[in-house]
Design a protein around this motif. Structure first.
Motif, mmCIF file in Angstrom:
data_model
loop_
_atom_site.group_PDB
_atom_site.id
_atom_site.type_symbol
_atom_site.label_atom_id
_atom_site.label_comp_id
_atom_site.label_asym_id
_atom_site.label_seq_id
_atom_site.Cartn_x
_atom_site.Cartn_y
_atom_site.Cartn_z
ATOM 1 N N VAL A 1 -6.347 10.051 7.310
ATOM 2 C CA VAL A 1 -7.266 9.309 6.442
ATOM 3 C C VAL A 1 -6.484 8.526 5.393
ATOM 4 C CG1 VAL A 1 -9.125 9.521 4.742
ATOM 5 C CG2 VAL A 1 -9.177 10.898 6.825
ATOM 6 N N ALA A 2 -5.434 9.148 4.835
ATOM 7 C CA ALA A 2 -4.604 8.451 3.855
ATOM 8 C C ALA A 2 -3.926 7.230 4.471
ATOM 9 C CB ALA A 2 -3.554 9.404 3.286
ATOM 10 N N LEU A 3 -3.499 7.347 5.727
ATOM 11 C CA LEU A 3 -2.924 6.199 6.433
ATOM 12 C C LEU A 3 -3.962 5.102 6.619
ATOM 13 C CD1 LEU A 3 -0.601 7.560 9.291
ATOM 14 C CD2 LEU A 3 -0.048 5.757 7.656
ATOM 15 N N ALA A 4 -5.172 5.487 7.048
ATOM 16 C CA ALA A 4 -6.230 4.500 7.250
ATOM 17 C C ALA A 4 -6.564 3.793 5.950
ATOM 18 C CB ALA A 4 -7.476 5.183 7.830
ATOM 19 N N ARG A 5 -6.644 4.544 4.865
ATOM 20 C CA ARG A 5 -6.939 3.961 3.553
ATOM 21 C C ARG A 5 -5.849 2.966 3.164
ATOM 22 N NH1 ARG A 5 -9.315 5.256 -1.598
ATOM 23 N NH2 ARG A 5 -7.880 4.863 -3.315
ATOM 24 N N ALA A 6 -4.576 3.336 3.390
ATOM 25 C CA ALA A 6 -3.471 2.446 3.028
ATOM 26 C C ALA A 6 -3.492 1.158 3.840
ATOM 27 C CB ALA A 6 -2.147 3.171 3.232
ATOM 28 N N GLU B 1 -15.984 6.497 2.352
ATOM 29 C CA GLU B 1 -15.882 5.977 0.988
ATOM 30 C C GLU B 1 -14.426 5.859 0.547
ATOM 31 O OE1 GLU B 1 -20.051 7.612 -0.988
ATOM 32 O OE2 GLU B 1 -18.336 8.964 -0.782
ATOM 33 N N SER B 2 -13.590 6.816 0.945
ATOM 34 C CA SER B 2 -12.169 6.764 0.580
ATOM 35 C C SER B 2 -11.481 5.572 1.226
ATOM 36 C CB SER B 2 -11.470 8.059 1.001
ATOM 37 O OG SER B 2 -11.904 9.156 0.229
ATOM 38 N N ILE B 3 -11.773 5.326 2.498
ATOM 39 C CA ILE B 3 -11.144 4.205 3.208
ATOM 40 C C ILE B 3 -11.685 2.873 2.699
ATOM 41 C CG2 ILE B 3 -10.838 3.120 5.475
ATOM 42 C CD1 ILE B 3 -11.002 5.926 6.697
ATOM 43 N N ARG B 4 -12.943 2.855 2.349
ATOM 44 C CA ARG B 4 -13.610 1.607 1.937
ATOM 45 C C ARG B 4 -13.254 1.208 0.505
ATOM 46 N NH1 ARG B 4 -18.740 3.127 3.065
ATOM 47 N NH2 ARG B 4 -19.219 3.623 0.882
ATOM 48 N N GLU B 5 -12.876 2.157 -0.329
ATOM 49 C CA GLU B 5 -12.671 1.885 -1.757
ATOM 50 C C GLU B 5 -11.674 0.757 -2.031
ATOM 51 O OE1 GLU B 5 -12.017 4.413 -5.874
ATOM 52 O OE2 GLU B 5 -10.888 4.999 -4.082
ATOM 53 N N PRO B 6 -10.487 0.700 -1.374
ATOM 54 C CA PRO B 6 -9.580 -0.427 -1.643
ATOM 55 C C PRO B 6 -10.199 -1.789 -1.314
ATOM 56 C CG PRO B 6 -8.424 1.338 -0.508
ATOM 57 C CD PRO B 6 -9.871 1.679 -0.452
ATOM 58 N N LEU B 7 -11.037 -1.845 -0.277
ATOM 59 C CA LEU B 7 -11.706 -3.101 0.074
ATOM 60 C C LEU B 7 -12.664 -3.527 -1.036
ATOM 61 C CD1 LEU B 7 -12.517 -2.310 3.826
ATOM 62 C CD2 LEU B 7 -10.648 -3.722 2.944
ATOM 63 N N GLU B 8 -13.366 -2.544 -1.589
ATOM 64 C CA GLU B 8 -14.311 -2.855 -2.657
ATOM 65 C C GLU B 8 -13.586 -3.291 -3.927
ATOM 66 O OE1 GLU B 8 -16.359 0.849 -2.812
ATOM 67 O OE2 GLU B 8 -17.812 0.297 -1.244
ATOM 68 N N ILE B 9 -12.492 -2.606 -4.244
ATOM 69 C CA ILE B 9 -11.722 -2.959 -5.445
ATOM 70 C C ILE B 9 -11.164 -4.378 -5.326
ATOM 71 C CG2 ILE B 9 -9.605 -2.436 -6.729
ATOM 72 C CD1 ILE B 9 -10.124 0.522 -6.129
ATOM 73 N N ALA C 1 0.848 -1.194 0.000
ATOM 74 C CA ALA C 1 0.000 0.000 0.000
ATOM 75 C C ALA C 1 0.878 1.237 0.000
ATOM 76 C CB ALA C 1 -0.924 -0.003 1.215
ATOM 77 N N PHE C 2 0.304 2.344 -0.479
ATOM 78 C CA PHE C 2 1.045 3.601 -0.599
ATOM 79 C C PHE C 2 0.433 4.662 0.308
ATOM 80 C CE2 PHE C 2 2.017 1.388 -4.487
ATOM 81 C CZ PHE C 2 3.319 1.742 -4.786
ATOM 82 N N VAL C 3 1.311 5.462 0.924
ATOM 83 C CA VAL C 3 0.889 6.678 1.612
ATOM 84 C C VAL C 3 1.475 7.841 0.827
ATOM 85 C CG1 VAL C 3 0.925 8.017 3.741
ATOM 86 C CG2 VAL C 3 0.865 5.518 3.848
ATOM 87 N N PRO C 4 0.646 8.667 0.196
ATOM 88 C CA PRO C 4 1.159 9.708 -0.698
ATOM 89 C C PRO C 4 1.671 10.921 0.058
ATOM 90 C CG PRO C 4 -1.214 9.856 -0.583
ATOM 91 C CD PRO C 4 -0.822 8.653 0.247
#
Length: 554
Positions: A437-442, A387-395, A369-372
């Protein structure tokens, strides 16, 4: 050059208030002064009123702003002037050096054309005089071969050279005041040192006053004469630089100073270096990797990485440092998979991505995973936090609707954000909150490896400290490995177990973080370490007298 009245301050701000249609004013009573021939640092977190104060001094407040109080530049009141009157003082009495030179310069015009435009706007010069003065300005900011470089376009110059050109443009009208808004934030450490050294020499040669806006307190300690600390639009403390660093009186100032990462500080995470142990299966093994970008329109190809090898063990943080163009970001992109290799191979958890395809490759990439660097640009402004955090799970097809909602709540808690933030949009968050949030998403897909590319460079020092503490805590709790890419060597020292130093696409040395920063083995690494601005004005400084004694606690 016009005669200088040293009795008139370059800048005098008295009880400045700037308000918009918001509940809280942008500036709520800032007062400061900058004398000719001195550098005054204006420091504080985002939203403290630093940039708005500078914009008031050059008459560039946004539409809808109401300003009261007094702002005098070289003895002339600025507030209340018409646009025509402001045009007369811009460049002649006050000029601005912007943070990002790439956006400050016109990409389709030569350097000479741009400098000549700045000169002819305020002075009546013949064509030959204009060219002569343009070359003189390039020489003043120490551009090599100015007679030749005057015909260059911005893309033909390095980042540091472009910033020198921006400074030359600011000096074209011999202003009494230079407003330098984060002039080195976008530069790597060695180029930053060159620009700071240049600012000091220009101060001495031109006797201009410089208002330096920065969140880097190491830079403040290096070149500032005095410091003005602002919080929520108000001045909270002002004083000589040695006094502010050694004996701060305000709790906010003490908080800012305590947040500065230092090379001489102990590792706050107290990790044990595992680099010399043999691990049966590294998370990442980079083996003699070369990445070559093909040329275009007849130009030669560019070798971004050459024979690079690197290993990241489970649970280990490996820092990657080097100047701009050294290959740091290219290395991160190569490990992530989308960048093709010219030679060598990269094994992630023992698998060679180049030999995987389809479902296997998709599953393998879940491990990374990436943290930008800039979460504002990486988060979709139309998506809520959830939605931002959930998107990788959906993909990746992980879980169902209920489990994903539970995972979002768990991750918000892990990155120390209220679960109520799930419904917010990115613009409703601060910079530090967006990075969380970016960390959580990653972390949503439980990666084995986190690639963090300059994740804190755009953050204020206190916000940076909180994000770094969070990163260390999450890394210790979850146990992911990380590749931490940064040009801020003090930050890398704080978070890394091991460090790899790159120069022009090659590894020049690699080892434990302690050894690299305390006993570097190569001249290049020593140059990088020596160039780091140190947050202690009692140490030798750029072109400045050193305080005679060091005060305890400074």
């Amino acid at each position: 050059m016009t005669a200088i009245d040293t009795d008139v301050p370059a800048l005098e701000v008295t009880d400045l208030h700037v308000t918009f249609d918001y509940p809280r004013p942008a500036v709520a009573g800032i007062s400061l002064h900058v004398d000719r021939g001195e550098i005054v640092a204006l420091v504080g977190e985002s939203g403290s009123g630093k940039t708005m104060t500078a914009k008031a001094a050059i008459g560039l407040l946004p539409a809808g702003a109401t300003a009261t109080g007094s702002v005098q530049v070289d003895g002339q009141e600025v507030l209340g002037l018409s646009e025509r009157e402001l045009t007369e003082i811009r460049g002649n009495r006050v000029a601005m050096v912007f943070q990002e030179p790439q956006t400050a310069l016109n990409p389709v015009q030569t350097i000479g054309w741009q400098v000549r435009q700045a000169l002819t706007r305020h002075q009546k010069l013949s064509r030959s005089q204009t060219r002569e003065r343009a070359v003189e300005l390039l020489r003043l900011v120490e551009i090599p071969d100015p007679e030749k470089r005057i015909a260059y376009y911005p893309h033909q110059l390095s980042g540091g050279q472009k910033q020198r050109i921006v400074i030359a443009l600011a000096l074209a009208g011999d202003p009494a005041l230079l407003l330098a808004d984060e002039p080195t934030t976008a530069l790597d450490v060695s180029v930053q040192r060159e620009i700071l050294d240049l600012l000091v020499r220009l101060r001495d040669r031109t006797h201009a006053g410089i208002l330096l806006i920065t969140h880097n307190l190491g830079v403040v300690a290096e070149i500032a004469d005095r410091v003005v600390v602002v919080q929520l639009g108000e001045t909270v403390e002002t004083g000589e630089v040695q006094q502010i660093f050694a004996r701060p009186t305000d709790s906010y100032t003490r908080q800012l100073l305590a947040s500065v990462p230092r090379l001489d500080a102990a590792d706050r995470t107290q990790r044990t270096d595992t680099g010399d142990r043999t691990a049966p299966k590294p998370v990442v093994a980079v083996e003699r990797v070369t990445v070559e970008h093909p040329g275009s329109f007849g130009s030669k190809s560019h070798v971004a990485l050459s024979e690079v090898s690197l290993v990241v063990q489970p649970g280990q943080v490996v820092g990657v440092v080097g100047e701009s163009g050294s290959g740091k970001t290219t290395l991160g992109r190569a490990i992530g998979g989308p960048l093709p290799l010219s030679s060598g191979r990269i094994l992630v958890d023992g698998q060679d991505f180049a030999k995987l395809s389809g479902k296997e490759l998709r599953a393998a990439r879940r491990r990374i995973a990436f943290v930008p660097q800039d979460p504002t640009a990486s988060l979709d402004p139309r998506f809520t936090v959830a939605e931002s955090i959930r998107e990788p799970l959906e993909i990746q097809g992980i879980g169902d609707r209920r489990s994903r909602a539970t995972r979002v709540a768990e991750l918000l808690t892990a990155v120390q954000l209220p679960t109520s933030f799930a419904a917010r949009l990115p613009h409703e968050l601060s910079g530090g909150q967006r990075q969380r949030v970016a960390l959580a998403r990653a972390l949503s897909t439980d990666p084995e490896l986190l690639i963090a590319d300059e994740p804190t460079s755009a953050l204020d020092v206190s916000v940076q400290a909180r994000v770094l503490d969070l990163f260390a805590q999450l890394q210790a709790d979850i146990g992911f490995a990380a590749l931490f890419i940064s040009h801020d060597l003090a930050v890398v020292r704080q978070v890394s177990d091991r460090v790899t130093v790159l120069k022009a696409g090659r590894v020049v040395e690699s080892g434990s973080a302690t050894r690299i920063f305390i006993q570097p083995a190569t001249d290049y690494t020593r140059t990088l370490v020596d160039a780091i601005p140190f947050p202690d004005p009692a140490r030798p400084r750029l072109g400045r007298p050193v305080a005679p004694t060091r005060v305890n606690g400074g």
